[in-house]
Enzyme design. Structure first.
Site, PDB file in Angstrom:
ATOM      1  N   HIS A   1      25.546  53.762  51.295  1.00 54.17           N
ATOM      2  CA  HIS A   1      26.910  53.578  51.804  1.00 54.17           C
ATOM      3  C   HIS A   1      27.357  52.128  51.602  1.00 54.17           C
ATOM      4  O   HIS A   1      28.498  51.862  51.218  1.00 54.17           O
ATOM      5  CB  HIS A   1      26.974  53.916  53.296  1.00 54.17           C
ATOM      6  CG  HIS A   1      27.160  55.371  53.589  1.00 54.17           C
ATOM      7  ND1 HIS A   1      28.093  56.154  52.935  1.00 54.17           N
ATOM      8  CD2 HIS A   1      26.547  56.190  54.494  1.00 54.17           C
ATOM      9  CE1 HIS A   1      28.044  57.388  53.422  1.00 54.17           C
ATOM     10  NE2 HIS A   1      27.107  57.442  54.355  1.00 54.17           N
TER      11      HIS A   1
ATOM     12  N   GLU B   1      29.592  61.286  51.956  1.00 57.06           N
ATOM     13  CA  GLU B   1      28.303  61.712  52.501  1.00 57.06           C
ATOM     14  C   GLU B   1      27.453  62.363  51.414  1.00 57.06           C
ATOM     15  O   GLU B   1      26.253  62.083  51.291  1.00 57.06           O
ATOM     16  CB  GLU B   1      28.504  62.685  53.672  1.00 57.06           C
ATOM     17  CG  GLU B   1      29.056  62.050  54.935  1.00 57.06           C
ATOM     18  CD  GLU B   1      28.176  60.928  55.451  1.00 57.06           C
ATOM     19  OE1 GLU B   1      26.946  61.117  55.555  1.00 57.06           O
ATOM     20  OE2 GLU B   1      28.712  59.841  55.738  1.00 57.06           O
TER      21      GLU B   1
ATOM     22  N   HIS C   1      20.069  56.443  52.440  1.00 58.55           N
ATOM     23  CA  HIS C   1      21.426  56.983  52.581  1.00 58.55           C
ATOM     24  C   HIS C   1      22.369  55.898  53.102  1.00 58.55           C
ATOM     25  O   HIS C   1      23.470  55.698  52.561  1.00 58.55           O
ATOM     26  CB  HIS C   1      21.383  58.177  53.543  1.00 58.55           C
ATOM     27  CG  HIS C   1      22.714  58.752  53.890  1.00 58.55           C
ATOM     28  ND1 HIS C   1      23.188  59.927  53.342  1.00 58.55           N
ATOM     29  CD2 HIS C   1      23.684  58.330  54.755  1.00 58.55           C
ATOM     30  CE1 HIS C   1      24.385  60.191  53.845  1.00 58.55           C
ATOM     31  NE2 HIS C   1      24.702  59.240  54.713  1.00 58.55           N
ATOM     32  N   GLU C   2      21.945  55.180  54.149  1.00 57.39           N
ATOM     33  CA  GLU C   2      22.802  54.146  54.745  1.00 57.39           C
ATOM     34  C   GLU C   2      22.976  52.948  53.814  1.00 57.39           C
ATOM     35  O   GLU C   2      24.073  52.390  53.697  1.00 57.39           O
ATOM     36  CB  GLU C   2      22.228  53.699  56.095  1.00 57.39           C
ATOM     37  CG  GLU C   2      22.113  54.805  57.130  1.00 57.39           C
ATOM     38  CD  GLU C   2      23.412  55.567  57.345  1.00 57.39           C
ATOM     39  OE1 GLU C   2      24.493  54.984  57.128  1.00 57.39           O
ATOM     40  OE2 GLU C   2      23.349  56.759  57.712  1.00 57.39           O
TER      41      GLU C   2
END
Length: 298
Positions: free
Chosen positions: A147, A226, A143-144
């Site tokens: 980003h 998100e 997820h990070e």
């Protein structure tokens, strides 16, 4: 379904950014009309202020952001498991290896920062590293890393900068109008031109409402990124269950011990402060149950 979600989230972000710039132009034109009797001058000044704000915030030091969040950089020897997961996810995403940081906090959380993949960093709390297994950690770090790969930090920074610019212009315009705009109002008071009066009222209304609308757009962009990072994490790991299980654990996490400011809070995978009871419209993060539901529907 996965790629459809990714595409839809990117399209929504583009639409929101276009609306954001339109709002900035509108507030600039309104202030220009009310204070200078010149739409174009106000519009140009607003866009210049927006660009200056965004540029200054984009190039904010990664080390400064980490310091503000009490994060310390670690080496492969200090945190081999965490380091190798970050390394693996970065390799799959085809981005440079980001710097790795740890936050001494029992809550479950993580975030990424950096205006580009070349100067990015990933941080995780000690609580997250202790509680989650490798499958779940891969989901969170994926997820990070997403980003970083999707330039979400830069997009979110631009959104925050534009919201700040709108608020500043609206505040300055309102104060100048209140303290020094009498001649403008007096001239309009005796004017029979209905169109001019309507324009004046609409300009005043835009000055009043623009900061609220700007904040709502900025928060909507944050929530969309998100959702996008969740879907992109699954794209990297090929394991939706890992991300789903991670979110289920994050849902039970307590707020972080150290204070987190508004700008930093938006970076984290989970709201790091005490959950608020009001509408999700005013939240930087979508409800975790909705994020889980979207992943289950892939």
């Amino acid at each position: 379904m996965l790629y459809q979600q990714i595409s839809q989230n990117k399209q929504r972000t583009v639409v929101l950014l276009v609306v954001f710039f339109a709002l900035l132009a509108l507030i600039g034109a309104s202030a220009g009309y009310l204070l200078l009797d010149n739409y174009a001058m106000g519009l140009v000044l607003a866009l210049v202020i927006g660009v200056i704000y965004a540029t200054s915030m984009i190039f904010q030091s990664t080390s400064l952001v980490m310091s503000m969040n009490s994060a310390r950089e670690v080496t492969e020897k200090e945190a081999p498991g965490f380091f190798h997961i970050v390394e693996d996810m970065a390799m799959v995403a085809q981005i440079p290896m980001p710097r790795v940081f740890i936050i001494e906090d029992p809550s479950l959380n993580a975030f990424a920062t950096g205006s580009s993949p070349q100067n990015a960093a990933v941080a995780a709390t000690t609580g997250l590293l202790e509680v989650m297994n490798r499958e779940e950690l891969e989901g969170v770090i994926g997820h990070e890393i997403s980003h970083i790969r999707n330039y979400d930090i830069r997009i979110s920074t631009i959104a925050v900068a534009l919201a700040s610019a709108v608020t500043v212009i609206s505040s300055i315009g309102g104060r100048m109008l209140w303290y020094g705009g009498g001649s403008r109002r007096q001239r309009d008071d005796g004017d029979d031109d209905v169109l001019r009066i309507i324009t004046l009222l609409l300009s005043l209304l835009s000055l009043l409402l623009a900061p609220l609308v700007a904040s709502l757009i900025q928060l909507a962009i944050s929530r969309q990124r998100e959702y996008l990072a969740d879907a992109s994490s699954v794209e990297l790991t090929r394991n939706p269950q890992g991300m789903i299980k991670a979110l289920e654990k994050l849902q039970l996490s307590q707020p972080m011990k150290h204070p987190v400011d508004d700008a930093s809070a938006a970076l984290y995978i989970n709201e790091p402060r005490k959950k608020r009871s009001f509408s999700s419209l005013f939240s930087t993060h979508p409800p975790i149950e909705e994020r889980i539901e979207r992943l289950k529907n892939m």
